[in-house]
Each structure stands twice: as C-alpha cells, then as structure tokens.
Design a protein around this motif. Sequence first.
Motif, PDB file in Angstrom:
ATOM      1  N   VAL A   1       0.821  -1.200   0.000  1.00 46.43           N
ATOM      2  CA  VAL A   1       0.000   0.000   0.000  1.00 46.43           C
ATOM      3  C   VAL A   1       0.864   1.263   0.000  1.00 46.43           C
ATOM      4  O   VAL A   1       0.531   2.265  -0.628  1.00 46.43           O
ATOM      5  CB  VAL A   1      -0.952   0.002   1.231  1.00 46.43           C
ATOM      6  CG1 VAL A   1      -1.532   1.389   1.481  1.00 46.43           C
ATOM      7  CG2 VAL A   1      -2.083  -0.987   1.011  1.00 46.43           C
ATOM      8  N   SER A   2       2.008   1.209   0.681  1.00 50.28           N
ATOM      9  CA  SER A   2       2.863   2.395   0.782  1.00 50.28           C
ATOM     10  C   SER A   2       3.605   2.703  -0.505  1.00 50.28           C
ATOM     11  O   SER A   2       4.266   3.737  -0.599  1.00 50.28           O
ATOM     12  CB  SER A   2       3.877   2.215   1.915  1.00 50.28           C
ATOM     13  OG  SER A   2       4.938   1.356   1.522  1.00 50.28           O
TER      14      SER A   2
ATOM     15  N   LYS B   1       2.535  12.647  13.233  1.00 45.65           N
ATOM     16  CA  LYS B   1       1.346  13.486  13.415  1.00 45.65           C
ATOM     17  C   LYS B   1       0.072  12.686  13.194  1.00 45.65           C
ATOM     18  O   LYS B   1      -0.858  12.740  14.009  1.00 45.65           O
ATOM     19  CB  LYS B   1       1.402  14.667  12.439  1.00 45.65           C
ATOM     20  CG  LYS B   1       0.161  15.554  12.488  1.00 45.65           C
ATOM     21  CD  LYS B   1       0.245  16.671  11.477  1.00 45.65           C
ATOM     22  CE  LYS B   1       0.063  16.164  10.050  1.00 45.65           C
ATOM     23  NZ  LYS B   1      -0.020  17.264   9.060  1.00 45.65           N
ATOM     24  N   TYR B   2       0.033  11.915  12.107  1.00 41.17           N
ATOM     25  CA  TYR B   2      -1.181  11.174  11.798  1.00 41.17           C
ATOM     26  C   TYR B   2      -1.388   9.983  12.733  1.00 41.17           C
ATOM     27  O   TYR B   2      -2.521   9.564  12.963  1.00 41.17           O
ATOM     28  CB  TYR B   2      -1.174  10.728  10.337  1.00 41.17           C
ATOM     29  CG  TYR B   2      -1.422  11.883   9.393  1.00 41.17           C
ATOM     30  CD1 TYR B   2      -2.571  12.647   9.498  1.00 41.17           C
ATOM     31  CD2 TYR B   2      -0.488  12.221   8.413  1.00 41.17           C
ATOM     32  CE1 TYR B   2      -2.789  13.728   8.648  1.00 41.17           C
ATOM     33  CE2 TYR B   2      -0.695  13.290   7.567  1.00 41.17           C
ATOM     34  CZ  TYR B   2      -1.849  14.048   7.690  1.00 41.17           C
ATOM     35  OH  TYR B   2      -2.059  15.114   6.855  1.00 41.17           O
TER      36      TYR B   2
ATOM     37  N   LYS C   1      -4.254   3.745   7.418  1.00 38.29           N
ATOM     38  CA  LYS C   1      -4.754   5.120   7.299  1.00 38.29           C
ATOM     39  C   LYS C   1      -3.631   6.123   7.483  1.00 38.29           C
ATOM     40  O   LYS C   1      -3.537   7.118   6.738  1.00 38.29           O
ATOM     41  CB  LYS C   1      -5.848   5.352   8.341  1.00 38.29           C
ATOM     42  CG  LYS C   1      -7.117   4.550   8.117  1.00 38.29           C
ATOM     43  CD  LYS C   1      -8.098   4.734   9.268  1.00 38.29           C
ATOM     44  CE  LYS C   1      -9.330   3.854   9.091  1.00 38.29           C
ATOM     45  NZ  LYS C   1     -10.259   3.964  10.247  1.00 38.29           N
ATOM     46  N   VAL C   2      -2.777   5.878   8.463  1.00 39.28           N
ATOM     47  CA  VAL C   2      -1.653   6.781   8.721  1.00 39.28           C
ATOM     48  C   VAL C   2      -0.731   6.849   7.514  1.00 39.28           C
ATOM     49  O   VAL C   2      -0.294   7.929   7.094  1.00 39.28           O
ATOM     50  CB  VAL C   2      -0.870   6.323   9.971  1.00 39.28           C
ATOM     51  CG1 VAL C   2       0.437   7.097  10.103  1.00 39.28           C
ATOM     52  CG2 VAL C   2      -1.717   6.501  11.224  1.00 39.28           C
ATOM     53  N   ILE C   3      -0.427   5.707   6.932  1.00 38.98           N
ATOM     54  CA  ILE C   3       0.471   5.655   5.779  1.00 38.98           C
ATOM     55  C   ILE C   3      -0.116   6.404   4.596  1.00 38.98           C
ATOM     56  O   ILE C   3       0.566   7.197   3.930  1.00 38.98           O
ATOM     57  CB  ILE C   3       0.777   4.188   5.414  1.00 38.98           C
ATOM     58  CG1 ILE C   3       1.662   3.547   6.487  1.00 38.98           C
ATOM     59  CG2 ILE C   3       1.459   4.102   4.048  1.00 38.98           C
ATOM     60  CD1 ILE C   3       1.811   2.045   6.345  1.00 38.98           C
TER      61      ILE C   3
ATOM     62  N   LEU D   1      -2.399   8.810   4.561  1.00 36.65           N
ATOM     63  CA  LEU D   1      -2.429  10.250   4.825  1.00 36.65           C
ATOM     64  C   LEU D   1      -1.034  10.853   4.692  1.00 36.65           C
ATOM     65  O   LEU D   1      -0.870  11.963   4.160  1.00 36.65           O
ATOM     66  CB  LEU D   1      -2.981  10.499   6.232  1.00 36.65           C
ATOM     67  CG  LEU D   1      -4.487  10.265   6.405  1.00 36.65           C
ATOM     68  CD1 LEU D   1      -4.868  10.254   7.878  1.00 36.65           C
ATOM     69  CD2 LEU D   1      -5.280  11.335   5.652  1.00 36.65           C
ATOM     70  N   THR D   2      -0.035  10.139   5.155  1.00 37.92           N
ATOM     71  CA  THR D   2       1.348  10.609   5.035  1.00 37.92           C
ATOM     72  C   THR D   2       1.750  10.711   3.574  1.00 37.92           C
ATOM     73  O   THR D   2       2.355  11.710   3.136  1.00 37.92           O
ATOM     74  CB  THR D   2       2.301   9.653   5.778  1.00 37.92           C
ATOM     75  OG1 THR D   2       1.958   9.617   7.165  1.00 37.92           O
ATOM     76  CG2 THR D   2       3.749  10.097   5.623  1.00 37.92           C
ATOM     77  N   MET D   3       1.419   9.693   2.804  1.00 37.94           N
ATOM     78  CA  MET D   3       1.757   9.704   1.383  1.00 37.94           C
ATOM     79  C   MET D   3       1.138  10.892   0.674  1.00 37.94           C
ATOM     80  O   MET D   3       1.777  11.557  -0.153  1.00 37.94           O
ATOM     81  CB  MET D   3       1.280   8.394   0.738  1.00 37.94           C
ATOM     82  CG  MET D   3       2.053   7.166   1.173  1.00 37.94           C
ATOM     83  SD  MET D   3       1.228   5.618   0.726  1.00 37.94           S
ATOM     84  CE  MET D   3       1.349   5.665  -1.068  1.00 37.94           C
ATOM     85  N   ASP D   4      -0.125  11.175   0.988  1.00 35.59           N
ATOM     86  CA  ASP D   4      -0.809  12.293   0.341  1.00 35.59           C
ATOM     87  C   ASP D   4      -0.180  13.631   0.708  1.00 35.59           C
ATOM     88  O   ASP D   4       0.007  14.498  -0.140  1.00 35.59           O
ATOM     89  CB  ASP D   4      -2.289  12.298   0.735  1.00 35.59           C
ATOM     90  CG  ASP D   4      -3.071  11.204   0.028  1.00 35.59           C
ATOM     91  OD1 ASP D   4      -2.596  10.714  -1.012  1.00 35.59           O
ATOM     92  OD2 ASP D   4      -4.148  10.838   0.519  1.00 35.59           O
ATOM     93  N   GLU D   5       0.173  13.802   1.994  1.00 39.21           N
ATOM     94  CA  GLU D   5       0.691  15.108   2.435  1.00 39.21           C
ATOM     95  C   GLU D   5       2.069  15.395   1.856  1.00 39.21           C
ATOM     96  O   GLU D   5       2.358  16.536   1.487  1.00 39.21           O
ATOM     97  CB  GLU D   5       0.732  15.186   3.958  1.00 39.21           C
ATOM     98  CG  GLU D   5       1.303  16.511   4.441  1.00 39.21           C
ATOM     99  CD  GLU D   5       0.928  16.854   5.858  1.00 39.21           C
ATOM    100  OE1 GLU D   5       1.670  17.640   6.480  1.00 39.21           O
ATOM    101  OE2 GLU D   5      -0.103  16.368   6.355  1.00 39.21           O
TER     102      GLU D   5
END
Length: 303
Positions: free
Chosen positions: A168-169, A207-208, A246-248, A250-254
């Motif tokens: 996923v990452s 953060k996430y 979910k954390v991964i 969101l991190t990828m998007d940011e």
Amino acid sequence: FDEATFMATYDAFLEEHGHEIGVILFEPQWGSSQAAFPWPEKILKNCISKARDAGIRVVCDEIMCGLGRHGQGTLFVSKAWDLNPDAVTFGKAIGGGVYPIAGAIMKQGRDRLCEAGSTVMQSHTYAGSSVRALMTATEVLKELPNWFSHITKLGEEMGHIARYLTKVSEGLIIMHGQGLMWGGLLTQEGDMSNAEYRKRALQCFRKYCGEIGILPYIVPAGGFMVTPMVDVDVGTIYEIGSRLEKVILLTMDEIGWAGSNNGEYKEEQSDMPELVREEIQKCQPHLHSTKSCTSCSSFVCPD
C-alpha cells in the motif's frame, strides 16, 4: 543486500580489530537500530562462528526479541536457531510491565564472578530488583510457554498485514519482523534520499499516528516498531493494521509521494481479508484468543 560484500567487510573488521575485542554482542532480531529486522539466520551463524574463531566471546541481546516474542516457539531466538552464545541477556518484559528487572544466562563464569566479589548491577532498567519483581519474573517464565503457539499464529497474521502495508505504501515503507515484534523503515530511495524530505515524512507519520489513535515506537533509524501485548487477540491485530494503513495513506498524500492515489488503493483493497474491511468495524468475540479487545466499547471484551 550483498551478502558477499557484508561478510568481506566483517572479515576485514575481525582481522584488524579481533585482538582488541573480548566480547561481541548480537541482537538476533534488531530492536530500535533497524526497527525489528531479524538477522538472516545463516549469516548470523556465520558471523558468530567467525567471532569464535577469533577468540571472541558471543553475547546475544534478547531484551526486546526474547521471552517468546520472536514467535519461534522457544524463550529465546538463540535456542530456536541453535546459536549457542556464551551468554544471553533478557529483561523488561519479564517483570510483567510492572517491575524493573532484567537478567542474563551465562554458560560459565558465575562462580568466578561471585568469588571475586564482583557484581553486574548497574543503574537504569537492571538496578536492584525487588523480591516482588523476582517472584513476578518466576511466574512469567512459567506462564510464557503456554503462549508460544498463540504468538506464532498471530505472527503469521502480522506478516500478512506487514506485506500488505508495504504494498500500500508504494515503496515508502519497508516492513519486516517476526512473531509479535514488527517494524517499518522509511525507504531511502527516490525523493526519500533527501534527508529533509525524509524528516518531513517521519514528522507527518507521527502526526497522523496521533490523529488516528495509534502509538507505535518511533525509532531513530527513521521508522517505527509495533510490539503488541503477548495476549493480544486477532481482532486487535487487524485493528492495528487498519489504523497504520490510514496513517500511511495520509502521510503519502501530504508529502506528495509519487503514485499515492486513493483511487488506486481502493482497487487494491480487495486484497485485504474480509476481517479487515468489514469485521474489524465491530467486535467479533469468536475471533478472540483472550479477553483483550480494543474493538469493544470497553477495553476488556464483555463477551
């Protein structure tokens, strides 16, 4: 990883410094330095053999991976892999999370240590354990073998989740581990070869984690570790995976990680077991190995 280059470097190190070394310490499964990465068994045995040939004593540090957490069906990886070290260190978990206590198993030398009036006591985790701590440690040692098969089974589930999260990452995070000791390191490929970009990615990840409600152990190497309680249930294992996912994302998007696309993720989501996508939304008592369940309104499952 180039095994030949690694062994050549190790051989050169022993050739130059072997005469200066009395003891060499190995973590059969790295802790914070490599985010729970297990040594390749064959390479570790080779390194230990070469150290012995150079007259060096070998200690296996199993404070993090030992006491059955590694999932190999023994108290220590050293035993499971027949490493036969001169000593094994263990600690922390043996106090049941209540008492500070640690210890070491030595093949020889105890009597000489006592005769010399010497002690291995020091400050920090290992200092002055109380009688209650020793009593607790004794009971923990008696109880742990009852959980070996449980740890092995959940380690298999964690392995499935780790492989999925790595996929996923899209190359952002590489996960590895065994038993109930897993971790992930941020890659150093592509944009992540830039130290500032990598630092930002880790900051976003932290953060996430706070926003989603998960508390992994962030390690200095640039990643994290996940070490659930030994009596964790399978439902909670998948809740951990779901939140990390979910954390991964969101991190990828940011950080704008190349290829991060929720639409693509949704297409791949069919690879996840039904347990993750649907059943994790509610408590599933039939999945519990124990009463510990974070899917219930109360932490201890009433069912």
